[in-house]
Design an enzyme around this catalytic site. Structure first.
Site, PDB file in Angstrom:
ATOM      1  N   THR A   9      38.125  43.483  43.598  1.00 17.07           N
ATOM      2  CA  THR A   9      39.484  42.943  43.560  1.00 17.07           C
ATOM      3  C   THR A   9      40.287  43.828  42.615  1.00 17.07           C
ATOM      4  O   THR A   9      40.632  44.927  42.960  1.00 17.07           O
ATOM      5  CB  THR A   9      39.484  41.453  43.143  1.00 17.07           C
ATOM      6  OG1 THR A   9      38.625  40.733  44.022  1.00 17.07           O
ATOM      7  CG2 THR A   9      40.883  40.851  43.265  1.00 17.07           C
ATOM      8  N   HIS A  10      40.566  43.376  41.403  1.00 14.96           N
ATOM      9  CA  HIS A  10      41.395  44.179  40.504  1.00 14.96           C
ATOM     10  C   HIS A  10      40.573  45.179  39.688  1.00 14.96           C
ATOM     11  O   HIS A  10      40.845  46.378  39.689  1.00 14.96           O
ATOM     12  CB  HIS A  10      42.193  43.267  39.581  1.00 14.96           C
ATOM     13  CG  HIS A  10      43.016  42.262  40.323  1.00 14.96           C
ATOM     14  ND1 HIS A  10      43.911  42.630  41.300  1.00 14.96           N
ATOM     15  CD2 HIS A  10      43.050  40.915  40.267  1.00 14.96           C
ATOM     16  CE1 HIS A  10      44.487  41.554  41.795  1.00 14.96           C
ATOM     17  NE2 HIS A  10      43.974  40.497  41.192  1.00 14.96           N
ATOM     18  N   GLU A  32      31.634  44.530  49.164  1.00 11.90           N
ATOM     19  CA  GLU A  32      32.596  43.446  48.981  1.00 11.90           C
ATOM     20  C   GLU A  32      32.364  42.378  50.062  1.00 11.90           C
ATOM     21  O   GLU A  32      32.284  42.693  51.259  1.00 11.90           O
ATOM     22  CB  GLU A  32      34.030  43.984  49.058  1.00 11.90           C
ATOM     23  CG  GLU A  32      35.119  42.936  49.154  1.00 11.90           C
ATOM     24  CD  GLU A  32      35.096  41.916  48.017  1.00 11.90           C
ATOM     25  OE1 GLU A  32      35.063  40.710  48.328  1.00 11.90           O
ATOM     26  OE2 GLU A  32      35.091  42.340  46.847  1.00 11.90           O
ATOM     27  N   CYS A  42      48.177  35.545  41.865  1.00  9.90           N
ATOM     28  CA  CYS A  42      49.302  35.002  41.103  1.00  9.90           C
ATOM     29  C   CYS A  42      50.561  34.907  41.956  1.00  9.90           C
ATOM     30  O   CYS A  42      51.540  34.261  41.556  1.00  9.90           O
ATOM     31  CB  CYS A  42      49.582  35.866  39.871  1.00  9.90           C
ATOM     32  SG  CYS A  42      49.879  37.602  40.259  1.00  9.90           S
ATOM     33  N   GLY A 112      34.096  39.234  39.553  1.00  8.33           N
ATOM     34  CA  GLY A 112      35.223  38.309  39.569  1.00  8.33           C
ATOM     35  C   GLY A 112      34.864  36.909  39.097  1.00  8.33           C
ATOM     36  O   GLY A 112      33.838  36.669  38.448  1.00  8.33           O
ATOM     37  N   TYR A 186      48.362  27.739  26.418  1.00  4.98           N
ATOM     38  CA  TYR A 186      49.255  28.885  26.280  1.00  4.98           C
ATOM     39  C   TYR A 186      50.499  28.604  25.454  1.00  4.98           C
ATOM     40  O   TYR A 186      51.105  29.527  24.924  1.00  4.98           O
ATOM     41  CB  TYR A 186      49.694  29.361  27.664  1.00  4.98           C
ATOM     42  CG  TYR A 186      48.555  29.489  28.640  1.00  4.98           C
ATOM     43  CD1 TYR A 186      47.689  30.574  28.581  1.00  4.98           C
ATOM     44  CD2 TYR A 186      48.322  28.517  29.608  1.00  4.98           C
ATOM     45  CE1 TYR A 186      46.631  30.692  29.476  1.00  4.98           C
ATOM     46  CE2 TYR A 186      47.270  28.625  30.502  1.00  4.98           C
ATOM     47  CZ  TYR A 186      46.428  29.713  30.432  1.00  4.98           C
ATOM     48  OH  TYR A 186      45.389  29.813  31.302  1.00  4.98           O
ATOM     49  N   SER A 271      23.932  44.910  28.984  1.00  3.38           N
ATOM     50  CA  SER A 271      22.645  45.017  28.277  1.00  3.38           C
ATOM     51  C   SER A 271      21.631  45.867  29.032  1.00  3.38           C
ATOM     52  O   SER A 271      20.552  46.157  28.506  1.00  3.38           O
ATOM     53  CB  SER A 271      22.071  43.614  28.044  1.00  3.38           C
ATOM     54  OG  SER A 271      21.980  42.893  29.266  1.00  3.38           O
ATOM     55  N   ALA A 278      33.217  44.578  34.345  1.00  2.00           N
ATOM     56  CA  ALA A 278      34.632  44.467  33.988  1.00  2.00           C
ATOM     57  C   ALA A 278      35.268  43.297  34.728  1.00  2.00           C
ATOM     58  O   ALA A 278      34.768  42.838  35.761  1.00  2.00           O
ATOM     59  CB  ALA A 278      35.374  45.759  34.341  1.00  2.00           C
ATOM     60  N   ASP A 280      36.978  39.493  35.510  1.00  4.51           N
ATOM     61  CA  ASP A 280      36.774  38.058  35.310  1.00  4.51           C
ATOM     62  C   ASP A 280      35.313  37.652  35.160  1.00  4.51           C
ATOM     63  O   ASP A 280      35.028  36.502  34.820  1.00  4.51           O
ATOM     64  CB  ASP A 280      37.364  37.269  36.482  1.00  4.51           C
ATOM     65  CG  ASP A 280      38.885  37.244  36.469  1.00  4.51           C
ATOM     66  OD1 ASP A 280      39.484  37.930  35.624  1.00  4.51           O
ATOM     67  OD2 ASP A 280      39.467  36.536  37.314  1.00  4.51           O
ATOM     68  N   ALA A 298      44.305  39.242  35.345  1.00  3.59           N
ATOM     69  CA  ALA A 298      44.347  40.487  36.108  1.00  3.59           C
ATOM     70  C   ALA A 298      44.630  41.679  35.198  1.00  3.59           C
ATOM     71  O   ALA A 298      44.115  42.789  35.430  1.00  3.59           O
ATOM     72  CB  ALA A 298      45.406  40.395  37.200  1.00  3.59           C
TER      73      ALA A 298
END
Length: 444
Positions: A9-10, A32, A42, A112, A186, A271, A278, A280, A298
């Site tokens: 994805t991102h 994928e 989003c 993700g 937030y 590890s 990388a 999520d 993202a």
């Protein structure tokens, strides 16, 4: 060098584009499960409200384009097992059911996240939807066209944006959350009070401090949401409760947090040797609290994916961590935050938390127009180190939080922020920047 990427994805997209540019002779294979890449979830609310008319425009890359770069895109393929010691994978073709074995020299895990779905009685009823990927988006858009009573469960950013979108479409909209305030992770109360008032004025029903217990329906379709306080009519329910790392593939094989988030070092290494992660699926270094947390964004993902490409052969470029900076537009209000809120800092750290709140017009009153701005600064009273901030205005002043993000990342103090050099021009601001002003007020 053979690089295998699992998930795209991102973080995965950022990694493979940069890795192919940096190592043009490398062999890159991507596995994928879906038939698409790079979908910006989003933007789903923007599609629902017709601000974005085509959800397909929420893709910023495609398997065909990546294939054209020389990347072997294996779409609709799922990695079902990884042998880290022998650097081998078992992969299932989801269309044919065929199993194949592959190997890697460098492995990138960009697995993700997936929506959190508690086991509710009645959760199997039709018209109870998730909101994460492109297929979810198409279903939400399609079913919301004919729905009358829509219930959104979860008042984080995605839930709040969807509730606004459904209301704009003229739906009877209810927003439920177990917390007493919307977006409580937030924003502090000064800001959520204004956002909640705006929702109520527009006709959105806020059911806060309520826990969903079960769903009821007829003819296999949901008709009611039952909370611990009341029954709510619904012919469409969207679950936006939160996200968890999608890491069952590597469970008990890599070092992770309790929630399954993969632990990485400052060069994105896991590890296991030659295995990187990388986005999520892993932890981030959270600078405001000086600890490690799970913050799926993202912006984190694209940065981290890019860093993997930089560090594949040797460790070169360190991850600087994150402040969790984010922004949202609720009707006419532009809102942004960075770092910790006062409430989050008090509840998750031992920091001696201080804060300062300022309400001021964003530019000089001699100008033909000006807008009121609210800004809050959160800091450590023992060291005066800045650890967070929030801003709200009908004028778009959200970039102030990007600036404050840099302040937090560099461990600046309230004193330093108070006298930092910012430009002045009456079209845009006052002689003292809002950031200067709130810091000066804190010093007093």
């Amino acid at each position: 060098m053979k690089i295998v990427v699992v998930g795209c994805t991102h973080a995965g997209t950022a990694c493979i584009v940069n890795a192919k540019n940096k190592y043009p002779d490398s062999e890159i294979v991507v596995y994928e499960k879906n038939d698409n890449v790079s979908f910006l979830s989003c933007g789903i609310a923007l599609s629902v409200s017709k601000i974005v008319t085509e959800p397909e425009s929420l893709f910023y890359n495609s398997p065909q384009n990546l294939n054209n770069l020389g990347i072997n895109m294996k779409m609709n393929h799922e990695v079902i097992n990884i042998d880290f010691k022998n650097k081998k994978l078992i992969v299932k073709d989801l269309k044919s059911g065929e199993l194949n074995e592959d190997y890697y020299e460098k492995l990138v895990l960009t697995l993700g996240s997936w929506p959190i779905v508690p086991k509710f009685d009645g959760g199997e009823l039709d018209n109870i939807l998730l909101c994460k990927n492109y297929n979810h988006a198409k279903t939400v858009i399609e079913k919301s066209e004919t729905a009358k009573n829509i219930v959104v469960i979860g008042a984080g950013y995605i839930g709040v944006e969807l509730a606004e979108a459904f209301q704009i479409k003229g739906k009877n909209t209810v927003l439920i959350d177990a917390e007493e305030r919307i977006m409580s992770k937030y924003l502090d109360k000064e800001f959520t009070d204004i956002a909640e008032k705006e929702f109520k004025n527009k006709g959105v029903q806020l059911k806060l401090g309520q826990k969903v217990e079960r769903f009821e329906g007829s003819n296999g379709r949901v008709s009611k949401v039952i909370t611990n306080k009341e029954e709510i009519n619904a012919d469409l329910v969207v679950l936006c409760i939160g996200f968890a790392p999608n890491t069952s593939l590597v469970k008990n094989q890599l070092k992770t947090l309790k929630n399954g988030a993969i632990v990485i070092d400052e060069y994105m290494r896991t590890s296991e040797e030659d295995v990187y992660a990388a986005g999520d699926c892993c932890i981030v270094r959270y600078n405001p609290a000086n600890d490690e947390r799970y913050i799926p964004l993202a912006t984190n993902a694209v940065r981290m994916g890019t860093l993997i490409a930089e560090n594949l052969v040797e460790p070169k470029l360190k991850y600087l961590g994150t402040q969790g900076t984010s922004g949202i537009k609720i009707y006419d209000y532009c809102i942004a935050s960075t770092g910790m809120t006062e409430d989050v800092a008090k509840s998750t750290t031992t920091i001696n938390v201080g804060s300062e709140f300022l309400k001021e017009n964003h530019r000089p009153e001699f100008m033909p127009t000006y807008s009121e701005a609210m800004i809050k600064l959160v800091y450590d009273k023992d060291t005066n180190r800045v650890i967070g901030g929030q801003i709200l205005s009908k004028e778009d002043l959200t970039q102030f939080m990007n600036t404050l993000s840099v302040v937090i990342q560099n461990n600046m103090t309230v004193e330093e922020l108070a006298v930092t050099d910012f430009f002045f021009q009456p079209h845009f601001n006052k002689p003292w920047s809002l950031l200067n002003s709130v810091a000066l007020k804190a010093l007093k």
